[in-house]
Design an enzyme around this catalytic site. Structure first.
Site, PDB file in Angstrom:
ATOM      1  N   LYS A  43      28.533  -0.396  30.530  1.00  0.00           N
ATOM      2  CA  LYS A  43      29.334  -0.116  29.358  1.00  0.00           C
ATOM      3  C   LYS A  43      30.301  -1.272  29.090  1.00  0.00           C
ATOM      4  O   LYS A  43      30.883  -1.362  28.013  1.00  0.00           O
ATOM      5  CB  LYS A  43      30.177   1.165  29.575  1.00  0.00           C
ATOM      6  N   GLY A  44      30.497  -2.122  30.081  1.00  0.00           N
ATOM      7  CA  GLY A  44      31.579  -3.108  30.041  1.00  0.00           C
ATOM      8  C   GLY A  44      31.567  -4.059  28.859  1.00  0.00           C
ATOM      9  O   GLY A  44      32.611  -4.466  28.377  1.00  0.00           O
ATOM     10  N   GLU A  99      27.064 -10.042  28.585  1.00  0.00           N
ATOM     11  CA  GLU A  99      27.672  -9.376  29.740  1.00  0.00           C
ATOM     12  C   GLU A  99      29.188  -9.507  29.663  1.00  0.00           C
ATOM     13  O   GLU A  99      29.705 -10.440  29.038  1.00  0.00           O
ATOM     14  CB  GLU A  99      27.099 -10.041  31.013  1.00  0.00           C
ATOM     15  N   ASP A 103      30.353 -11.680  38.611  1.00  0.00           N
ATOM     16  CA  ASP A 103      31.094 -11.837  39.867  1.00  0.00           C
ATOM     17  C   ASP A 103      30.142 -12.376  40.943  1.00  0.00           C
ATOM     18  O   ASP A 103      29.991 -13.587  41.090  1.00  0.00           O
ATOM     19  CB  ASP A 103      31.713 -10.488  40.255  1.00  0.00           C
ATOM     20  N   LYS A 131      33.882 -14.956  37.404  1.00  0.00           N
ATOM     21  CA  LYS A 131      34.706 -15.142  38.608  1.00  0.00           C
ATOM     22  C   LYS A 131      33.858 -15.932  39.604  1.00  0.00           C
ATOM     23  O   LYS A 131      33.213 -15.340  40.467  1.00  0.00           O
ATOM     24  CB  LYS A 131      35.103 -13.786  39.197  1.00  0.00           C
ATOM     25  N   PHE A 152      40.499  -8.155  40.566  1.00  0.00           N
ATOM     26  CA  PHE A 152      39.760  -7.099  39.885  1.00  0.00           C
ATOM     27  C   PHE A 152      40.298  -6.979  38.468  1.00  0.00           C
ATOM     28  O   PHE A 152      41.481  -6.749  38.244  1.00  0.00           O
ATOM     29  CB  PHE A 152      39.829  -5.766  40.637  1.00  0.00           C
ATOM     30  N   ASP A 159      36.257  -1.804  33.069  1.00  0.00           N
ATOM     31  CA  ASP A 159      36.922  -0.651  33.674  1.00  0.00           C
ATOM     32  C   ASP A 159      37.279  -0.837  35.139  1.00  0.00           C
ATOM     33  O   ASP A 159      36.757  -1.709  35.829  1.00  0.00           O
ATOM     34  CB  ASP A 159      36.012   0.572  33.588  1.00  0.00           C
ATOM     35  N   ARG A 165      39.273   0.820  29.862  1.00  0.00           N
ATOM     36  CA  ARG A 165      38.372   0.112  28.934  1.00  0.00           C
ATOM     37  C   ARG A 165      39.030  -0.094  27.574  1.00  0.00           C
ATOM     38  O   ARG A 165      38.691  -1.005  26.835  1.00  0.00           O
ATOM     39  CB  ARG A 165      37.073   0.915  28.725  1.00  0.00           C
TER      40      ARG A 165
HETATM   41  P1  IMP Z   1      28.007  -8.819  39.806  1.00  0.00           P
HETATM   42  O1  IMP Z   1      26.629  -8.290  40.037  1.00  0.00           O
HETATM   43  O2  IMP Z   1      28.824  -8.813  41.089  1.00  0.00           O
HETATM   44  O3  IMP Z   1      28.023 -10.184  39.162  1.00  0.00           O
HETATM   45  O4  IMP Z   1      28.781  -7.814  38.908  1.00  0.00           O
HETATM   46  C1  IMP Z   1      28.400  -7.544  37.665  1.00  0.00           C
HETATM   47  C2  IMP Z   1      29.066  -6.301  37.109  1.00  0.00           C
HETATM   48  O5  IMP Z   1      30.078  -5.772  37.961  1.00  0.00           O
HETATM   49  C3  IMP Z   1      29.755  -6.635  35.814  1.00  0.00           C
HETATM   50  O6  IMP Z   1      28.903  -6.450  34.741  1.00  0.00           O
HETATM   51  C4  IMP Z   1      30.880  -5.642  35.784  1.00  0.00           C
HETATM   52  O7  IMP Z   1      30.444  -4.461  35.158  1.00  0.00           O
HETATM   53  C5  IMP Z   1      31.187  -5.372  37.223  1.00  0.00           C
HETATM   54  N1  IMP Z   1      32.373  -6.161  37.631  1.00  0.00           N
HETATM   55  C6  IMP Z   1      32.399  -7.348  38.262  1.00  0.00           C
HETATM   56  N2  IMP Z   1      33.659  -7.774  38.455  1.00  0.00           N
HETATM   57  C7  IMP Z   1      34.456  -6.840  37.904  1.00  0.00           C
HETATM   58  C8  IMP Z   1      35.883  -6.717  37.744  1.00  0.00           C
HETATM   59  O8  IMP Z   1      36.699  -7.561  38.153  1.00  0.00           O
HETATM   60  N3  IMP Z   1      36.309  -5.598  37.091  1.00  0.00           N
HETATM   61  C9  IMP Z   1      35.477  -4.647  36.627  1.00  0.00           C
HETATM   62  N4  IMP Z   1      34.142  -4.722  36.733  1.00  0.00           N
HETATM   63  C10 IMP Z   1      33.636  -5.803  37.374  1.00  0.00           C
HETATM   64 MG    MG Z   2      28.897  -4.728  33.487  1.00  0.00          MG
END
Ligand code: IMP
Ligand code: MG
Length: 174
Positions: A43-44, A99, A103, A131, A152, A159, A165
């Site tokens: 949903k982000g 996206e 992270d 990040k 975070f 969220d 959000r």
């Molecule tokens: P990744 O697979 O670790 O790159 O994370 C991807 C997903 O994790 C993103 O699409 C976000 O929905 C969630 N996410 C990553 N970092 C954060 C954060 O700092 N706050 C909230 N959601 C996060």
């Molecule tokens: Mg996401």
């Protein structure tokens, strides 16, 4: 009281709006005015994708996917589950994945493989936030809005356990 855990503002509404306009310009140039199948990741990215497409001066189709890697936890599990798949056929199309934040990169790495198998013409990845310190694979987005420290992040669609959000700005959690 939702305000209690907001650690500090990182990006205000005007900074975000300015960046979204710049990114839309770059994306238009990359696809040379051709039609783009935009895939917002729920949903982000809901707010980011809504703002972004309104600045794209080219034909756009919009679809959404919902992926789960975190569940209700604050750490990426690395296990990606598709909760909602595409409605449209993207074979032979220009595709832009939108996206909210990258992270570890594990979600995007999985998604890139999944979409590549669907034989689109061109696949590009756009993320508002990155990040880089959190990376566990070597995914780099084609379009990145802001690089942020390893905190975070919340707000502008993003969220913390389904809260925040609706914040119009981007902040970190205390
Ligand atoms: P990744 O697979 O670790 O790159 O994370 C991807 C997903 O994790 C993103 O699409 C976000 O929905 C969630 N996410 C990553 N970092 C954060 C954060 O700092 N706050 C909230 N959601 C996060
Ligand atoms: Mg996401």
């Amino acid at each position: 009281m939702q305000e209690l855990n907001i650690g500090g503002k990182l990006l205000d509404e005007e900074q975000i709006a300015q960046k979204v306009r710049e990114m839309a310009k770059e994306i238009e140039e990359e696809f040379e005015g051709e039609e783009i199948y935009v895939i917002g990741i729920l949903k982000g990215a809901c707010i980011f994708v809504s703002d972004l497409i309104r600045h794209l001066n080219c034909p756009v189709k919009l679809d959404f996917m919902s992926l789960s890697s975190y569940g209700m936890s604050l750490e990426s599990s690395g296990v990606v589950k598709i909760l909602k798949d595409l409605d449209m056929d993207i074979e032979g199309k220009n595709v832009l994945v939108v996206e909210d934040i990258i992270d570890t990169g594990l979600t995007m790495e999985y998604l890139k493989g999944y979409l590549t198998a669907r034989k689109c013409k061109k696949l590009k990845i756009c993320t508002l936030l990155d990040k880089p310190e959190g990376r566990k694979c070597d995914i780099v987005a084609d379009f990145t809005g802001f690089h942020l420290p390893d905190e975070f992040i919340i707000g502008y669609g993003i969220d913390c356990q389904e809260n925040y959000r609706n914040l119009p700005y981007i902040a970190y959690v205390k």
